[in-house]
Design a protein around this motif. Structure first.
Motif, mmCIF file in Angstrom:
data_model
loop_
_atom_site.group_PDB
_atom_site.id
_atom_site.type_symbol
_atom_site.label_atom_id
_atom_site.label_comp_id
_atom_site.label_asym_id
_atom_site.label_seq_id
_atom_site.Cartn_x
_atom_site.Cartn_y
_atom_site.Cartn_z
ATOM 1 N N GLN A 123 44.584 39.505 41.782
ATOM 2 C CA GLN A 123 45.318 38.346 41.273
ATOM 3 C C GLN A 123 46.649 38.773 40.660
ATOM 4 N N SER B 275 39.669 32.282 36.783
ATOM 5 C CA SER B 275 39.791 33.744 36.760
ATOM 6 C C SER B 275 38.487 34.421 36.361
ATOM 7 N N ASP C 74 34.829 45.587 40.798
ATOM 8 C CA ASP C 74 35.368 44.230 40.815
ATOM 9 C C ASP C 74 36.899 44.324 40.764
ATOM 10 N N THR D 75 38.984 41.651 41.369
ATOM 11 C CA THR D 75 39.536 40.293 41.326
ATOM 12 C C THR D 75 40.817 40.242 40.505
ATOM 13 N N LYS E 86 34.458 35.921 40.173
ATOM 14 C CA LYS E 86 34.834 37.097 40.957
ATOM 15 C C LYS E 86 35.244 36.643 42.352
ATOM 16 N N ALA E 87 36.211 37.331 42.912
ATOM 17 C CA ALA E 87 36.663 36.982 44.259
ATOM 18 C C ALA E 87 36.464 38.123 45.244
ATOM 19 N N ASN E 88 36.415 39.349 44.741
ATOM 20 C CA ASN E 88 36.298 40.473 45.677
ATOM 21 C C ASN E 88 35.822 41.739 44.962
#
Length: 799
Positions: free
Chosen positions: A639, A9, A633, A635, A12-14
């Protein structure tokens, strides 16, 4: 397992676009309404309407033809807005609603260059590039006059302020024509200017007119005799002259009741003149410079506001009586070369565009402050750790340090020069505000210590900038230095150059420690990791490389950009990278596995500027498409949404199982359809058909569904019907619908035509397969009945 999840977690994903700062004015006319609350300006094919208080765009009006807007005007009563496009169409707008009331042909043979309403807001005059002037009745929708005889482009039209006199003025080049609407003729041609006439302004009594021109003179005309009363040399090419109200204004040098006027021109300062003596009685106190030339000036007497526009497309709003600045707007930034967050809480951003000016935006209110000081294009920026001080460097071979106070006002506190070419990159010390480093086209870097006087709170805001002195100068490369970076401990310096190498230096003496070689083209950016002894480099060869500081070896190469990588930044405590390129893309990389996690595509051109916030939750990008984008951010948010969705699915699945167990088929089918999962719906249908009273149950259940649920069921049937194992369920549902729903009702279903087209071929195929099976079964039956089996011998009886 929990630790692994926590570790994931942190990555960062997006990122999602939080807001954009886009161009809203690209040159041309600007106008305020009579209340001073709304600002109208042209931006290509649109007329944008801004809320002056917030700076937000309320409406963006574009004609149906989607051609460039060549002229517009707002009526004196603020009710009617008319725009003219390059396609020779005029549009009458209800601008508050953003709708077109009427569209009509301009009848000019070339685009409309200018337009103006009469004082009653009923007549509109249009001046064309074809030399014609036309007058339109806006209320009754017809053309009233067509005046010919002006050689060249009519670039200015104005009605006399007294509507009873029915006079119209037009300007072509240096001549001003006076037209009588009553006689439909030209009353006079006023020729005293030697160059293009740029503005016309009328006195309150309507007997006097002031004209300005690019011939550096203003002329006062008597409108009764059509004679020039006075010619006043103003010693600058004037773009607009405005007659001031005949009242005393000591702050503007107006100490008598005679005629006074204000000029705006290529010197970039507003000046007030006394018409009788021809004397300049007041000059605005501000520096002039490149891009500050004034191109427009308009006075709104009712609101007591004065609006000016600079050649850099900046819009400046003043209080009319004192010329005190009220608001500043940056209309168009051309190429954005660098961006940075400002302030301890990242409350502001500073933008360096293709201009000597810097623009500071407050993110909460969109308020803009335009900073003047450099005399050539600002190329790069950097901010000190606390966020109050920041540095800029420019093509004028100088650097400047700026300070923002708690009110958000920015002033220049220091400047330095010493480089012999453009200064293309700057980096501030990381630990505390002790020094900064610059890199230049002269292939050298300079180390500039920050004077202690700048750090003390007692420095007066109005004092002159402190002069900076370079402590060390080092020739570092054989070609332009594009990037410099200071290590987090302030003891190391990295330089990246057009000569394809990066170098590591010890501070403060600038001793060479090693060279990073491996890129095939020039380097655009170097950046130290905040956590590890690693250097990231971005190159024109389209790659980002990571290097070990101990042995100068290449640890990783990130490939994915199709063009030059212009900027790179560490995020997520040094475990991920953000990179921006000439392809307009921003990419997020995870260092551990070399994976490109996300590609952000919101820019249309080279992304030169990239900066991350102190909390690491936002990013800022600026590009050649004139856009500055603030990224958030998302993410954790995504989630959390995904987790909530998954939990909801589990709960619904459990509820579905319970309903099937309890044989509550209608609720089960409705729930399965709401989950939008065709396979789950199929399971429910199969469960219903397994029931001994299958057909009645299926009919009753399907018919009690809502219309939207039936539409969804029909869509699912199309999917099931493509598979021979599930076609029986599809046909059973279709059978129910076709038997009990009227054809007219079925035809109104959404997407029914596409569904039927998809159902027909597979249904025919299933029918043919069943026919063949039936034939085979009949043949087997026939064979069975016609077989003559031999009689078996009787078993011998046991003795």
């Amino acid at each position: 397992m929990e630790e692994a999840t926590a570790g994931l977690s942190r990555f960062k994903a997006n990122y999602a676009v939080e807001r954009k700062i886009e161009p809203f004015y690209k040159g041309g006319k600007v106008q305020l309404d009579q209340t001073g609350k709304y600002l109208f300006c042209v931006c290509g094919t649109k007329v944008n309407i801004l809320d002056v208080a917030s700076g937000a765009i309320l409406q963006s009006l574009e004609q149906e033809d989607q051609e460039d807007i060549t002229a517009f005007d707002l009526s004196p009563d603020d009710e009617v807005l008319v725009t003219a496009s390059r396609a020779l169409l005029l549009a009458h707008w209800a601008w508050r609603e953003g709708s077109v009331v009427r569209l009509w042909k301009a009848i000019h043979t070339a685009p409309v260059a200018t337009m103006a309403f009469d004082p009653t807001s009923t007549l509109l005059a249009t001046g064309g590039c074809d030399g014609a002037v036309r007058v339109w009745d806006i209320v009754r929708h017809y053309g009233t006059h067509h005046f010919r005889g002006s050689p060249g482009v009519v670039h200015l039209v104005a009605f006399h302020p007294d509507p009873t006199r029915l006079l119209l003025f037009s300007a072509t080049d240096a001549a001003i024509r006076v037209w009588s609407l009553q006689d439909q003729s030209c009353l006079a041609v006023l020729t005293a200017h030697y160059s293009a006439v740029t503005s016309l302004s009328f006195s309150a009594d309507g007997h006097t007119m002031l004209s300005s021109g690019r011939d550096k003179i203003c002329i006062v005309w008597d409108l009764r005799s059509h004679q020039a009363l006075r010619t006043i040399p103003v010693f600058e090419s004037v773009e607009a002259a405005v007659l001031l109200p005949e009242e005393l204004a000591p702050e503007l040098g107006v100490k008598s009741t005679g005629l006074h006027f204000l000029t705006a021109g290529n010197q970039g300062v507003l000046r007030v003149w006394e018409a009788a003596s021809g004397q300049c009685v007041h000059t605005q106190q501000q520096l002039s410079g490149p891009g500050r030339e004034l191109t427009h000036c308009t006075l709104v007497r009712a609101a007591g506001l004065l609006l000016t526009v600079t050649a850099d497309h900046n819009l400046l709003l003043y209080e009319a009586r004192s010329l005190k600045p009220q608001k500043q707007f940056a209309g168009y930034s051309e190429e954005v070369l660098d961006v940075r967050f400002l302030g301890p809480d990242d409350s502001h951003i500073v933008v360096a565009s293709n201009s000597p000016c810097l623009k500071v935006f407050e993110l909460q209110t969109s308020a803009c402050q335009i900073l003047h000081g450099h005399t050539d294009i600002v190329l790069a920026l950097d901010v000190f750790r606390k966020g109050w001080l920041f540095a800029s460097c420019a093509k004028d071979q100088s650097i400047r340090i700026w300070r923002m106070n708690k009110a958000g006002e920015v002033t220049c506190v220091a400047q330095g020069s010493g480089h012999t070419h453009s200064v293309g990159t700057v980096c501030c010390s990381r630990l505390k505000e002790s020094f900064l480093v610059t890199g230049s086209q002269d292939c050298t870097v300079k180390l500039w210590p920050i004077p202690k006087v700048l750090l003390s709170k007692s420095t007066a805001p109005d004092s002159d900038p402190v002069l900076l002195q370079a402590q060390a100068t080092q020739r570092c490369h054989d070609k332009d230095i594009n990037s410099v970076a200071v290590a987090p401990n302030d003891k190391l310096l990295a330089t990246g150059s057009q000569d394809r190498t990066a170098k590591l230096w010890a501070l403060p003496q600038c001793q060479l420690l090693g060279v990073f070689s491996g890129h095939r083209r020039g380097l655009w950016c170097v950046q130290f990791s905040p956590m590890d002894q690693v250097l990231a480099t971005a190159s024109a060869d389209g790659t980002v490389k990571l290097w070990a500081l101990q042995d100068f070896s290449c640890l990783k190469t990130f490939e994915g950009h199709d063009a030059s990588v212009l900027k790179v930044a560490f995020v997520s405590r040094g475990t991920q990278l953000l990179s921006s390129g000439s392809d307009g893309l921003v990419k997020l990389w995870t260092i551990k596995n070399n994976e490109c996690v996300r590609t952000l595509d919101a820019h249309q051109d080279k992304v030169w500027g990239l900066h991350c916030s102190q909390l690491d939750d936002r990013a800022l990008t600026g590009a050649s498409d004139s856009c500055v984008i603030l990224w958030k951010d998302v993410t954790e948010m995504e989630q959390a949404e995904e987790l909530a969705k998954r939990e909801e699915q589990v709960v619904k699945q459990q509820e579905l199982d319970n309903l099937l167990q309890e044989k509550r088929y209608l609720r089960a089918l409705g729930l399965a359809i709401s989950l939008d999962r065709p396979h789950t719906v199929l399971t429910v249908i199969q469960a219903i058909r397994r029931d001994p009273e299958a057909l009645e149950k299926l009919e009753a259940t399907v018919l009690r569904l809502r219309r939207d649920q039936k539409e969804a069921l029909l869509r699912f049937c199309v999917t099931w019907n493509t598979n021979s194992r599930h076609c029986h369920e599809a046909q059973a549902v279709l059978g129910v619908l076709l038997q009990h729903e009227a054809p007219e009702e079925l035809l109104t279903y959404e997407g029914v035509q596409a569904s039927l087209e998809a159902l027909l071929p597979y249904t025919e195929r299933h029918f043919q397969r069943l026919s063949r099976t039936l034939q085979a079964a009949t043949f087997l039956d026939f064979l069975w009945h016609n077989m003559k089996l031999p009689t078996l011998p009787a078993a011998p009886s046991a003795l």
